[in-house]
Design a protein around this motif. Structure first.
Motif, PDB file in Angstrom:
ATOM      1  N   ASN A 279      13.471  -4.816  -9.354  1.00  0.00           N
ATOM      2  CA  ASN A 279      14.069  -3.399  -9.301  1.00  0.00           C
ATOM      3  C   ASN A 279      13.711  -2.803 -10.686  1.00  0.00           C
ATOM      4  OD1 ASN A 279      16.068  -1.259  -9.344  1.00  0.00           O
ATOM      5  ND2 ASN A 279      17.267  -2.565  -7.769  1.00  0.00           N
ATOM      6  N   VAL A 280      13.168  -1.853 -10.563  1.00  0.00           N
ATOM      7  CA  VAL A 280      12.748  -1.007 -12.025  1.00  0.00           C
ATOM      8  C   VAL A 280      13.177   0.469 -11.657  1.00  0.00           C
ATOM      9  CG1 VAL A 280      10.907  -0.164 -13.468  1.00  0.00           C
ATOM     10  CG2 VAL A 280      10.754  -2.382 -12.252  1.00  0.00           C
ATOM     11  N   GLY A 281      14.314   0.696 -12.289  1.00  0.00           N
ATOM     12  CA  GLY A 281      14.717   2.263 -12.442  1.00  0.00           C
ATOM     13  C   GLY A 281      15.369   2.690 -11.057  1.00  0.00           C
ATOM     14  N   GLY A 282      15.727   1.681 -10.235  1.00  0.00           N
ATOM     15  CA  GLY A 282      16.074   2.016  -8.883  1.00  0.00           C
ATOM     16  C   GLY A 282      15.122   1.620  -7.986  1.00  0.00           C
ATOM     17  N   TYR A 283      14.017   1.645  -8.165  1.00  0.00           N
ATOM     18  CA  TYR A 283      12.722   1.422  -7.191  1.00  0.00           C
ATOM     19  C   TYR A 283      12.422   0.064  -7.019  1.00  0.00           C
ATOM     20  CZ  TYR A 283      12.816   6.348  -7.174  1.00  0.00           C
ATOM     21  OH  TYR A 283      13.167   7.734  -7.162  1.00  0.00           O
ATOM     22  N   VAL A 284      11.847  -0.478  -5.788  1.00  0.00           N
ATOM     23  CA  VAL A 284      11.398  -1.575  -5.407  1.00  0.00           C
ATOM     24  C   VAL A 284      10.085  -1.619  -5.117  1.00  0.00           C
ATOM     25  CG1 VAL A 284      13.979  -2.473  -5.009  1.00  0.00           C
ATOM     26  CG2 VAL A 284      12.646  -1.444  -2.999  1.00  0.00           C
ATOM     27  N   SER A 285       9.513  -2.865  -4.850  1.00  0.00           N
ATOM     28  CA  SER A 285       8.277  -3.028  -4.098  1.00  0.00           C
ATOM     29  C   SER A 285       8.349  -4.338  -3.256  1.00  0.00           C
ATOM     30  CB  SER A 285       7.065  -3.394  -5.030  1.00  0.00           C
ATOM     31  OG  SER A 285       7.371  -4.115  -5.941  1.00  0.00           O
ATOM     32  N   GLU A 286       7.400  -4.556  -2.547  1.00  0.00           N
ATOM     33  CA  GLU A 286       7.514  -5.662  -1.611  1.00  0.00           C
ATOM     34  C   GLU A 286       6.189  -6.445  -1.554  1.00  0.00           C
ATOM     35  OE1 GLU A 286       9.472  -5.157   2.371  1.00  0.00           O
ATOM     36  OE2 GLU A 286       7.734  -6.136   3.183  1.00  0.00           O
ATOM     37  N   LEU A 287       6.478  -7.770  -2.030  1.00  0.00           N
ATOM     38  CA  LEU A 287       5.216  -8.714  -1.966  1.00  0.00           C
ATOM     39  C   LEU A 287       5.552  -9.884  -1.151  1.00  0.00           C
ATOM     40  CD1 LEU A 287       2.625  -9.870  -3.299  1.00  0.00           C
ATOM     41  CD2 LEU A 287       4.066 -10.936  -5.291  1.00  0.00           C
ATOM     42  N   GLU A 288       4.764 -10.128  -0.224  1.00  0.00           N
ATOM     43  CA  GLU A 288       5.025 -11.281   0.513  1.00  0.00           C
ATOM     44  C   GLU A 288       3.747 -12.338   0.696  1.00  0.00           C
ATOM     45  OE1 GLU A 288       8.912  -9.275   2.996  1.00  0.00           O
ATOM     46  OE2 GLU A 288       7.264 -10.045   4.068  1.00  0.00           O
ATOM     47  N   ARG A 289       3.978 -13.571   0.954  1.00  0.00           N
ATOM     48  CA  ARG A 289       2.523 -14.192   1.046  1.00  0.00           C
ATOM     49  C   ARG A 289       2.998 -15.386   1.831  1.00  0.00           C
ATOM     50  NH1 ARG A 289       0.388 -10.290  -0.277  1.00  0.00           N
ATOM     51  NH2 ARG A 289      -1.058 -10.053  -1.920  1.00  0.00           N
ATOM     52  N   THR A 290       1.740 -16.015   2.486  1.00  0.00           N
ATOM     53  CA  THR A 290       1.936 -17.060   3.251  1.00  0.00           C
ATOM     54  C   THR A 290       1.376 -18.328   2.657  1.00  0.00           C
ATOM     55  OG1 THR A 290       1.732 -15.810   5.245  1.00  0.00           O
ATOM     56  CG2 THR A 290       1.303 -18.295   5.603  1.00  0.00           C
TER      57      THR A 290
ATOM     58  N   SER B 230      -7.620   7.662   0.792  1.00  0.00           N
ATOM     59  CA  SER B 230      -7.468   6.453   1.588  1.00  0.00           C
ATOM     60  C   SER B 230      -5.988   5.902   1.145  1.00  0.00           C
ATOM     61  CB  SER B 230      -8.692   5.478   1.401  1.00  0.00           C
ATOM     62  OG  SER B 230      -8.693   5.384  -0.033  1.00  0.00           O
ATOM     63  N   SER B 231      -6.191   4.790   1.004  1.00  0.00           N
ATOM     64  CA  SER B 231      -4.983   3.948   0.183  1.00  0.00           C
ATOM     65  C   SER B 231      -5.358   2.921  -0.827  1.00  0.00           C
ATOM     66  CB  SER B 231      -4.363   3.390   1.239  1.00  0.00           C
ATOM     67  OG  SER B 231      -5.293   2.452   1.563  1.00  0.00           O
ATOM     68  N   ARG B 232      -4.442   2.717  -1.677  1.00  0.00           N
ATOM     69  CA  ARG B 232      -4.675   1.510  -2.644  1.00  0.00           C
ATOM     70  C   ARG B 232      -3.413   0.581  -2.600  1.00  0.00           C
ATOM     71  NH1 ARG B 232      -3.610   1.547  -8.254  1.00  0.00           N
ATOM     72  NH2 ARG B 232      -2.633   3.784  -8.481  1.00  0.00           N
ATOM     73  N   MET B 233      -3.862  -0.908  -2.741  1.00  0.00           N
ATOM     74  CA  MET B 233      -2.793  -1.761  -2.924  1.00  0.00           C
ATOM     75  C   MET B 233      -2.139  -1.779  -4.255  1.00  0.00           C
ATOM     76  SD  MET B 233      -3.497  -5.304  -0.700  1.00  0.00           S
ATOM     77  CE  MET B 233      -3.810  -5.335   0.861  1.00  0.00           C
ATOM     78  N   LEU B 234      -0.924  -1.656  -4.295  1.00  0.00           N
ATOM     79  CA  LEU B 234      -0.390  -1.766  -5.683  1.00  0.00           C
ATOM     80  C   LEU B 234       0.073  -3.270  -6.018  1.00  0.00           C
ATOM     81  CD1 LEU B 234       2.140   1.542  -5.340  1.00  0.00           C
ATOM     82  CD2 LEU B 234      -0.315   1.437  -6.385  1.00  0.00           C
ATOM     83  N   THR B 235       0.239  -3.921  -5.083  1.00  0.00           N
ATOM     84  CA  THR B 235       0.506  -5.408  -5.339  1.00  0.00           C
ATOM     85  C   THR B 235      -0.881  -5.942  -5.412  1.00  0.00           C
ATOM     86  OG1 THR B 235       0.830  -5.342  -2.855  1.00  0.00           O
ATOM     87  CG2 THR B 235       2.817  -6.036  -3.970  1.00  0.00           C
ATOM     88  N   TYR B 236      -1.029  -7.050  -6.111  1.00  0.00           N
ATOM     89  CA  TYR B 236      -2.381  -7.633  -6.638  1.00  0.00           C
ATOM     90  C   TYR B 236      -2.425  -8.893  -6.590  1.00  0.00           C
ATOM     91  CZ  TYR B 236       0.186  -7.568 -11.078  1.00  0.00           C
ATOM     92  OH  TYR B 236       0.810  -7.985 -12.146  1.00  0.00           O
ATOM     93  N   TYR B 237      -1.439  -9.645  -5.918  1.00  0.00           N
ATOM     94  CA  TYR B 237      -1.433 -11.215  -5.991  1.00  0.00           C
ATOM     95  C   TYR B 237      -2.518 -11.437  -4.830  1.00  0.00           C
ATOM     96  CZ  TYR B 237       1.021 -15.595  -6.250  1.00  0.00           C
ATOM     97  OH  TYR B 237       1.353 -16.830  -6.848  1.00  0.00           O
ATOM     98  N   PRO B 238      -3.302 -12.762  -4.973  1.00  0.00           N
ATOM     99  CA  PRO B 238      -4.405 -13.163  -4.347  1.00  0.00           C
ATOM    100  C   PRO B 238      -3.798 -13.368  -2.761  1.00  0.00           C
ATOM    101  CG  PRO B 238      -4.059 -14.692  -6.260  1.00  0.00           C
ATOM    102  CD  PRO B 238      -2.944 -13.586  -6.162  1.00  0.00           C
ATOM    103  N   ARG B 239      -4.644 -12.984  -1.924  1.00  0.00           N
ATOM    104  CA  ARG B 239      -4.391 -12.914  -0.402  1.00  0.00           C
ATOM    105  C   ARG B 239      -5.043 -14.208   0.267  1.00  0.00           C
ATOM    106  NH1 ARG B 239      -6.436  -8.517   1.847  1.00  0.00           N
ATOM    107  NH2 ARG B 239      -4.516  -8.304   3.617  1.00  0.00           N
ATOM    108  N   ASP B 240      -6.039 -14.666  -0.459  1.00  0.00           N
ATOM    109  CA  ASP B 240      -7.118 -15.595   0.263  1.00  0.00           C
ATOM    110  C   ASP B 240      -6.181 -17.078   0.352  1.00  0.00           C
ATOM    111  OD1 ASP B 240      -7.386 -15.554  -2.562  1.00  0.00           O
ATOM    112  OD2 ASP B 240      -8.431 -17.470  -1.994  1.00  0.00           O
TER     113      ASP B 240
END
Lengths: 391, 391
Positions: free
Chosen positions: A252-263, A375-385
């Protein structure tokens, strides 16, 4: 490094709302939603049984709060005036007192986000229209709709949130090993990430919503077979060799959130695990490709739906591809086949086409994604592989 | 050791509701509030943009949930039938699908806790009365009112919660020392207490509301001068010699909570600190003495008010003496001079008459208290005296 909205940005928000008020001949706005009040002032007033609201006349803001919040709001700043009532229920109902304040302003047309306070915690009280003799226009989604397209500052806050969610997730993965319980892993990861976050951001860090853990990561029960239940709840399972884990991290930063989920997979992934994992990652790529300004939210979900159908995976699909995110953890619009709203530059969304195989395992990554100019850009940058996510 | 409501208790709840339905000639009940659904089933359905509800015909329960919740609810149990719709918004709005289910039951009079789903997170949808041609009676407080008087099992859960709140608070006090930050102390205390709690209660422990930290303790910003702000928010201040600290600890057991708050002093208390501390403790004693079945909630607050007036302390009083507690962290009725509802055996309340001296410090203990057959009993048992609370 941005950790809250600037005064200039908040002034811009108020100017925008003033224009809407002028168009609608509204001379006073009364807001009860914590989100709406935050949008105009940067103040987040937690909803309890004690009503709290904000008045805005196009120029000045007045917070209407219980006495116990007066010094709190004074310290936080953000409003021009504070009117404090005694207590709820009190001798005269707070909403009647608020109505008195509104009447004293000689209002011809009042705008409200809801016709009365909606706090819960045992609160009871009249609507404004029951106690006011003035024309009222309800604008429940005025600010929600504006907030769908994020400003540069909001995007900075969401990116800062991604950074700390990433750290929490890194600790979560580092601490995950067979024999440990869900709670042992997730609380340690959340604690360590929160500490580093606060030590880095310094005493200026302030969480308007009052999170006790500024950054956190966990499994919400999605461990082993439990990973097949999309919204499992924490049950403190023990991690075992061969488990599939579905994670979640946020900050939580300044009232804003993000979402990062991984398998993640504990130990060497089986063929079956690998198969579902790869389809899920590919579905995410397909969704990313479909996100562009001017397309519809439904287009993205349809692309994922087509892909899963082609590969006979439809029966393992339980929810649509994602949702908007920012001030709220879930916001509208949604990547749903039947949500035809337009994707716009500056929107921030999640991409999370999951696959759930009952009795076996669930597979879901979720990334926070910014819609760019083209287009679009991922703001999360955790590995996905899979290799990076094998523990 | 009780960690959740028994099946027998939930059956008793349903029987009680059936009686109300019979009296009102209601042949089907439709509930949306997570609390109300929990009361009948033990299931806690988190509110998101996806509508979820419960139907009860006096005998059988039907959960109406999005597909992604089907397996979750199946695993949790507690309902006789699950009807899952695809997704929100989906092709046909979920509330229209729910209306179809209701119509198929040949209902003459429908009872509802609210006329439509109220989930938030960007949800939009019609009320039930807009899509149903059936008589509807709104019963927004039926279950809330019943839940004011706690059952034996509910009291057991609240007592179990007190035990773990106590441990979290003990760690909090043990870890408090000058130079440490608020977050360092509170996150470590919360983590350690949660771990011990889960190791003690075992894998059967289940938090229906999904708390990531089953037990927690902290300061919510009430450190040093900040302690004078009743609802300060976490800001990560550093603890200093001479600070007054106001704490809070809680734990979630089977959906129920308790409240434990203490005032602590870092280093040898000054005369001024001692004076306010003692008055605050005495006010708590006075409140306890006033709590008895048959008295009014207002009597208790009035007794505290009189005491503070006699001692010229009124200007430091910011909020009423307490509130009910149990399933919700704050419930009605309240210890407020203008809340004339009757105190009844089996109610559980907080006693927390605080004193707040702006620019100096705040002083508040909060205890969770059971109304007994003829008086009251504190369920929290953490020391209340200054010597024990000096660190």
């Amino acid at each position: 490094m941005r950790i809250k909205l600037s005064e200039e940005e908040l002034a811009t928000h108020r100017d925008g709302i003033k224009k809407v008020m002028d168009e609608k001949n509204i001379d006073l706005l009364c807001l009860f939603s914590p989100r709406d009040i935050f949008y105009l002032t940067g103040l987040y007033l937690i909803q309890t049984e004690r009503p709290a609201g904000l008045l805005f006349d196009g120029k000045y803001t007045t917070a209407f709060v219980p006495t116990l919040e007066r010094e709190h709001v004074e310290e936080l700043g953000g409003v021009d005036e504070i009117i404090a009532y005694g207590e709820y229920p009190g001798e005269t109902h707070p909403v009647e007192q608020l109505a008195g304040v509104i009447e004293s302003r000689n209002v011809e047309k009042l705008g409200v986000d809801s016709d009365g306070y909606t706090g819960g915690m045992g609160y009871q009280g009249p609507s404004l229209s029951e106690v006011l003799e003035v024309e009222i226009e309800e604008l429940p989604r005025m600010i929600e709709d504006i907030m769908q397209v994020k400003t540069a500052e909001e995007i900075e806050l969401i990116e800062e949130s991604c950074r700390w969610g990433n750290l929490a997730h890194r600790y979560l993965q580092d601490y995950t090993e067979p024999g440990k319980t869900e709670n042992d892993i997730s609380t340690q990861a959340s604690l360590d990430a929160s500490r580093v976050m606060l030590k880095t951001l310094g005493e200026e860090y302030y969480s308007p919503k009052g999170a006790s853990l500024p950054a956190s990561a966990g499994f919400r029960g999605q461990i082993g077979k439990g990973s097949a239940i999309p919204h499992a709840l924490t049950s403190n399972a023990t991690v075992k060799e061969g488990d599939v884990l579905v994670t979640g991290a946020l900050a939580n930063v300044g009232g804003y959130v993000s979402e990062l989920e991984r398998t993640m997979v504990v130990g060497r992934p089986t063929k079956k695990q690998t198969k579902f994992f790869k389809y899920m990652v590919e579905a995410g790529d397909i969704a990313m490709d479909a996100i562009k300004p001017g397309a519809k939210f439904s287009d993205v979900d349809q692309a994922v739906s087509d892909f899963y159908k082609e590969n006979d995976l439809e029966e393992y699909w339980r929810h649509h591809t994602g949702h908007s995110i920012g001030f709220g953890g879930h916001e509208a619009p949604y990547f749903d086949r039947f949500d035809d709203r337009e994707i716009k530059t500056g929107m921030v969304v999640t991409v999370e086409p999951g696959l759930y195989v009952p009795g076996f395992a669930g597979f879901r990554h979720s990334d926070t994604v910014l819609v760019t100019e083209d287009s679009s850009r991922m703001l999360t940058y955790y590995p996905r592989d899979l290799e990076s996510l094998t523990v």
